[in-house]
Design an enzyme around this catalytic site. Structure first.
Site, PDB file in Angstrom:
ATOM      1  N   GLU A  22      18.640  18.536   9.798  1.00  0.00           N
ATOM      2  CA  GLU A  22      17.964  19.825   9.642  1.00  0.00           C
ATOM      3  C   GLU A  22      18.545  20.897  10.546  1.00  0.00           C
ATOM      4  O   GLU A  22      18.516  20.767  11.779  1.00  0.00           O
ATOM      5  CB  GLU A  22      16.473  19.690   9.974  1.00  0.00           C
ATOM      6  CG  GLU A  22      15.725  21.004   9.788  1.00  0.00           C
ATOM      7  CD  GLU A  22      14.256  20.941  10.161  1.00  0.00           C
ATOM      8  OE1 GLU A  22      13.872  20.065  10.952  1.00  0.00           O
ATOM      9  OE2 GLU A  22      13.486  21.779   9.663  1.00  0.00           O
ATOM     10  N   ASP A  82      14.879  23.872   5.602  1.00  0.00           N
ATOM     11  CA  ASP A  82      13.626  24.501   6.044  1.00  0.00           C
ATOM     12  C   ASP A  82      13.749  26.004   5.762  1.00  0.00           C
ATOM     13  O   ASP A  82      14.527  26.707   6.430  1.00  0.00           O
ATOM     14  CB  ASP A  82      13.435  24.216   7.538  1.00  0.00           C
ATOM     15  CG  ASP A  82      12.107  24.723   8.066  1.00  0.00           C
ATOM     16  OD1 ASP A  82      11.461  23.995   8.841  1.00  0.00           O
ATOM     17  OD2 ASP A  82      11.728  25.853   7.689  1.00  0.00           O
ATOM     18  N   GLN A 137      11.109  22.461   3.561  1.00  0.00           N
ATOM     19  CA  GLN A 137       9.888  22.789   4.284  1.00  0.00           C
ATOM     20  C   GLN A 137       9.652  24.284   4.188  1.00  0.00           C
ATOM     21  O   GLN A 137      10.606  25.062   3.988  1.00  0.00           O
ATOM     22  CB  GLN A 137      10.002  22.352   5.753  1.00  0.00           C
ATOM     23  CG  GLN A 137      10.105  20.834   5.916  1.00  0.00           C
ATOM     24  CD  GLN A 137      10.448  20.423   7.328  1.00  0.00           C
ATOM     25  OE1 GLN A 137      11.330  21.004   7.956  1.00  0.00           O
ATOM     26  NE2 GLN A 137       9.777  19.401   7.829  1.00  0.00           N
ATOM     27  N   GLU A 143       4.956  23.205   6.709  1.00  0.00           N
ATOM     28  CA  GLU A 143       5.207  23.056   8.147  1.00  0.00           C
ATOM     29  C   GLU A 143       5.082  24.415   8.819  1.00  0.00           C
ATOM     30  O   GLU A 143       6.069  25.133   9.028  1.00  0.00           O
ATOM     31  CB  GLU A 143       6.603  22.500   8.390  1.00  0.00           C
ATOM     32  CG  GLU A 143       6.866  22.164   9.840  1.00  0.00           C
ATOM     33  CD  GLU A 143       8.259  21.693  10.087  1.00  0.00           C
ATOM     34  OE1 GLU A 143       9.224  22.341   9.619  1.00  0.00           O
ATOM     35  OE2 GLU A 143       8.423  20.659  10.754  1.00  0.00           O
TER      36      GLU A 143
HETATM   37  O1  LIG Z   1      11.397  22.693  11.622  1.00  0.00           O
HETATM   38  C1  LIG Z   1      10.971  21.967  12.545  1.00  0.00           C
HETATM   39  O2  LIG Z   1      10.683  22.377  13.666  1.00  0.00           O
HETATM   40  C2  LIG Z   1      10.737  20.512  12.211  1.00  0.00           C
HETATM   41  O3  LIG Z   1      11.144  20.263  10.891  1.00  0.00           O
HETATM   42  C3  LIG Z   1      11.307  19.516  13.136  1.00  0.00           C
HETATM   43  O4  LIG Z   1      11.636  18.426  12.714  1.00  0.00           O
HETATM   44  C4  LIG Z   1      11.461  19.802  14.585  1.00  0.00           C
HETATM   45  O5  LIG Z   1      10.226  20.138  15.090  1.00  0.00           O
HETATM   46 MG   LIG Z   2      11.404  22.002   9.727  1.00  0.00          MG
END
Ligand SMILES: O=C(O)[C@@H](O)C(=O)CO
Ligand SMILES: [Mg+2]
Length: 261
Positions: free
Chosen positions: A143, A178, A204, A240
């Site tokens: 990510e 994300d 996300q 999230e």
């Molecule tokens: O975007 C984020 O913060 C979360 O997906 C993560 O894994 C780290 O907190």
């Molecule tokens: Mg995230």
């Protein structure tokens, strides 16, 4: 139709962690995800998932000492053995919770460590993790995270992901996209999603500014959810975000997709 997963590391802050499973199920989520629950026995998590008929959509590889500010150990030169042990731990938890994908948080580059050297440690660790997770039937995700929320974090953009994935050279390294982080870092959200869709295993959502509920800021989530459908995206969509008030009270955006029992 998008399938939503409640991110229990950010939603329901008003509840203890283990109480959040019931709350997410009561609010109509079919799945949950979280940063990590390695301080709980795997069977405790499995029992909660079964009791509330929830799918474990995702969690992260062990990310180090979170309270001390660590955000992943995959790029840390002095934690290679710990990282490799963390892969085995994650497999154990994934098997117990029937979770088929885990995210690797790359980590914050330590002071005095060159970014390129840290990236090489990450590449070597991902070369170790990708085939082991593949053998267990588990996807490995990476990510990108925006440097405003996580200063010093090593992987910030889809370009970083693409460069690292090419270096790792294993097909079991997917992108965790994300939308919030990508809006902050690079924008062009849907074009990038479409271009990389074949490598995106999880998305996300949160709005910007503020990282609150979809619809609270500048991102057109009605268009994004429609585009995910049109593109045939069949992964989970992780909710999230930081609820502006009570989590349940702020779920008006989720109404069309709640699971009705
Ligand atoms: O975007 C984020 O913060 C979360 O997906 C993560 O894994 C780290 O907190
Ligand atoms: Mg995230």
């Amino acid at each position: 139709m998008p399938r939503f997963s409640a991110n229990l590391s950010m939603l329901y802050p008003e509840l203890d962690f283990l109480e959040r499973f019931a709350a997410a199920a009561a609010d109509g989520f079919a799945a949950v995800e979280y940063v990590g629950a390695y301080d709980r026995e795997p069977q405790v998590l499995r029992d909660l998932l079964d009791r509330h008929d929830l799918t474990q959509a995702l969690f992260n590889l062990p990310a180090g000492n979170w309270a001390a500010g660590e955000r992943g150990i995959a790029c840390l030169p002095d934690r290679i053995d710990a990282f490799r042990e963390s892969v085995d731990t994650a497999i154990r938890y994934a098997e117990a919770t029937r979770c088929n994908q885990v995210n690797c948080l790359a980590g914050i580059v330590p002071p005095g460590v060159d970014r390129q050297a840290a990236e090489q440690v990450l590449v070597d660790n991902l070369r170790h993790a990708a085939p082991r997770l593949a053998d267990a039937g588990i996807k490995l995700l990476l990510e990108p995270i925006n440097p405003r929320d996580m200063p010093g974090f090593l992987v910030n953009s889809t370009a970083d992901y693409e460069r690292i994935a090419a270096e790792v050279g294993h097909n079991n390294l997917f992108l965790q996209y994300d939308f919030y982080h990508m809006q902050v870092v690079q924008g062009d959200l849907l074009n990038t999603f479409r271009r990389l869709q074949g490598r995106i295993a999880h998305v996300q959502v949160a709005d910007n500014p503020g990282r609150h509920e979809p619809g609270s800021g500048e991102i057109n989530y009605a268009a994004i959810f429609a585009a995910l459908d049109a593109a045939g995206y069949d992964g989970w969509v992780g909710a999230e975000y930081r609820p502006r008030a009570g989590t349940s009270e702020g779920l008006g955006w989720f109404e069309p997709w709640r699971r009705r029992r």
